[in-house]
Write a protein that holds these residues in place. Structure first.
Motif, mmCIF file in Angstrom:
data_model
loop_
_atom_site.group_PDB
_atom_site.id
_atom_site.type_symbol
_atom_site.label_atom_id
_atom_site.label_comp_id
_atom_site.label_asym_id
_atom_site.label_seq_id
_atom_site.Cartn_x
_atom_site.Cartn_y
_atom_site.Cartn_z
ATOM 1 N N GLY A 51 -31.396 -12.361 0.378
ATOM 2 C CA GLY A 51 -32.627 -13.140 0.287
ATOM 3 C C GLY A 51 -32.922 -13.681 -1.089
ATOM 4 O O GLY A 51 -34.034 -14.132 -1.358
ATOM 5 N N GLY A 52 -31.929 -13.649 -1.989
ATOM 6 C CA GLY A 52 -32.143 -14.158 -3.336
ATOM 7 C C GLY A 52 -31.720 -15.607 -3.485
ATOM 8 O O GLY A 52 -31.349 -16.277 -2.512
ATOM 9 N N ASP A 53 -31.743 -16.097 -4.713
ATOM 10 C CA ASP A 53 -31.398 -17.499 -4.959
ATOM 11 C C ASP A 53 -29.923 -17.776 -4.664
ATOM 12 O O ASP A 53 -29.566 -18.889 -4.269
ATOM 13 N N THR A 54 -29.047 -16.776 -4.845
ATOM 14 C CA THR A 54 -27.640 -16.976 -4.501
ATOM 15 C C THR A 54 -27.480 -17.203 -3.004
ATOM 16 O O THR A 54 -26.688 -18.050 -2.568
ATOM 17 N N ALA A 55 -28.229 -16.466 -2.209
ATOM 18 C CA ALA A 55 -28.197 -16.686 -0.755
ATOM 19 C C ALA A 55 -28.659 -18.097 -0.411
ATOM 20 O O ALA A 55 -28.083 -18.758 0.466
ATOM 21 N N MET A 56 -29.691 -18.574 -1.115
ATOM 22 C CA MET A 56 -30.174 -19.939 -0.864
ATOM 23 C C MET A 56 -29.099 -20.970 -1.215
ATOM 24 O O MET A 56 -28.910 -21.965 -0.518
ATOM 25 N N ASP A 57 -28.380 -20.719 -2.296
ATOM 26 C CA ASP A 57 -27.294 -21.622 -2.683
ATOM 27 C C ASP A 57 -26.217 -21.660 -1.604
ATOM 28 O O ASP A 57 -25.652 -22.720 -1.299
#
Length: 478
Positions: free
Chosen positions: A298-304
């Motif tokens: 659920g972090g920004d890496t997942a969003m990427d």
């Protein structure tokens, strides 16, 4: 220009740069926000209240002089605005693009708390420096005077590059060592181009090269060159390696083909953007085209990852996160962008196992939020009997990163580490217990933000220079 160019937030609403249509942008890797026009940048900057205690500045890790460069922008004095911005930030155009402003400067804007909508600080910051590059206001790095000292920097990410900039301007000889074939670290290979186009990063690297910074690339310290050899070649060494060890999944089937690490996936995509040949992409291992994709995290890496998969032509993209939307660590702005582009979020869901090899599905355990943990966040608890299988052809693990065991990899047991494996260093100077060895960024903090790495790099460089000056004074006194 009006005599009072500021305090216009009552009459002028918040207005971000126009976003490209989601059905268009989700087919390419270009940045999603258009640039402000000069009049619009001045208008949005004029909304700043010029408050007596600028919480935006306080909550910026670099303590950028935000109210003053907003005022300069509102008055049309863009070159001065850029000079103010550059004075405290080595890479303002990068921070303007990728900083989570909603959690930092903009999230603490006074007029936001008053219900008027925050000033668009990040978009203005990006506009100022992009304009400076276009107009030739970004000056070459010219060392103040040649100095005899030499510094080796291990890691060409934001912390290492920020330190290199400060040290080279002071005249120090700087050599940067990095395991990759291009400098930039996660800015180059971890962050997708739709958030940070790569020519923006390469432009800064080229500026450092022209200034005389030497880059030794494709150099895996501990394998190609020993840490001890680097120490022997330089008067000081700065560790800015970042954290690259991925946290792993557990459960039945976790080792199946088709379950890949987020950083491997993003690096392959960014290499394709550079025009490189990537076998793992061509054979489909790290390519989402035509696949049902599940991203775990659920972090920004997942969003990427989810937004990259959409652009690669996945048939469906779902993101599993064990808490709810309000408790996820990633930027809410990024979640909204992902949803617009076709990503489906499955909240309160955690992987319990995996079926098939290659993977064909994720066994999902539905969760609920229970009592708060030591950080105050509610802990997820499994709901008995609420399991189901989510079909998947590609599963991407975006569970965060941990430090590599540098003392062992580099055969330097004296290198001090914390119980988490990060390098033990002074948070202000970056100094470690090893003489003339400093450390900055994620390898000290754990996985964090680019802006914190820039801050650390600048401060450690200043401490290194102060140490050189003190040594020179001692020699002169003898």
């Amino acid at each position: 220009m009006a005599r009072q160019p500021m305090l216009k937030f009552v009459n002028i609403g918040r207005d971000m740069p126009e976003k490209r249509d989601a059905n268009v942008r989700n087919h390419d890797f270009h940045e999603i926000y258009a640039e402000y026009a000069e009049a619009k940048a001045a208008e949005q900057a004029s909304r700043c209240s010029q408050c007596g205690v600028p919480y935006c500045q306080t909550h910026c890790p670099l303590h950028n002089n935000i109210p003053d460069w907003l005022r300069m922008t509102a008055m049309g004095r863009l070159k001065e605005a850029y000079e103010l911005s550059q004075a405290t930030n080595t890479f303002p155009e990068i921070c303007g693009r990728i900083c989570p402003q909603d959690r930092l400067c903009e999230g603490n804007c006074v007029i936001e708390t008053a219900g008027h909508g925050t000033v668009t600080i990040g978009a203005v910051e990006k506009y100022i420096t992009d304009t400076a590059w276009e107009n030739g206001w970004v000056e070459e790095i010219v060392p103040m005077a040649a100095r005899g000292e030499s510094v080796g920097i291990i890691g060409a990410g934001p912390g290492g590059l920020a330190a290199a900039d400060v040290l080279r301007r002071a005249g120090v000889q700087v050599t940067v060592y990095d395991r990759h074939d291009r400098a930039g670290g996660l800015m180059t290979y971890g962050i997708p181009s739709f958030k940070l186009e790569k020519d923006v990063v390469m432009r800064r690297v080229a500026q450092l090269e022209r200034a005389g910074v030497e880059f030794v690339l494709n150099c895996n310290v501990g394998v190609d060159l020993s840490f001890q050899a680097i120490r022997g070649q330089h008067d000081a060494v700065l560790l800015a390696t970042g954290v690259y060890k991925s946290r792993e999944l557990t459960g039945p089937g976790a080792g199946a083909k088709g379950i890949v690490r987020a950083l491997d996936y993003l690096t392959a995509s960014n290499r394709i953007g550079f025009g490189d040949e990537v076998e793992a992409f061509e054979n489909g291992t790290l390519n989402a085209a035509g696949k049902r994709v599940v991203v775990i995290g659920g972090g920004d890496t997942a969003m990427d990852c989810v937004r990259t998969a959409i652009r690669q032509g996945a048939t469906s993209v779902k993101c599993l996160y064990r808490r709810d939307r309000a408790n996820m660590p990633g930027s809410q702005r990024e979640v909204a962008n992902a949803e617009e582009e076709g990503v489906e979020f499955v909240w309160l869901a955690a992987p319990k196992g995996f079926g098939g090899d290659p993977v064909s599905g994720v066994m999902v355990q539905k969760m609920r939020l229970g009592a708060p943990d030591v950080t105050g966040r509610q802990s997820p608890e499994p709901i008995d009997g609420a399991d189901y299988v989510e079909p998947a052809d590609l599963v991407i693990k975006a569970l965060g990163f941990e430090p590599e065991d540098l003392p062992t990899l580099w055969e330097e047991e004296a290198l001090p580490v914390t119980r988490w494996g990060t390098i033990k260093a002074d948070f202000q100077t970056g100094a470690t217990e090893l003489p003339d060895v400093f450390a900055v960024g994620d390898i000290v903090r754990g996985a964090s933000l680019v802006v914190w790495a820039i801050k650390d790099g600048r401060e450690a460089a200043a401490a290194i220079l102060a140490g050189f000056d003190a040594q020179a004074s001692q020699v002169a006194a003898q």
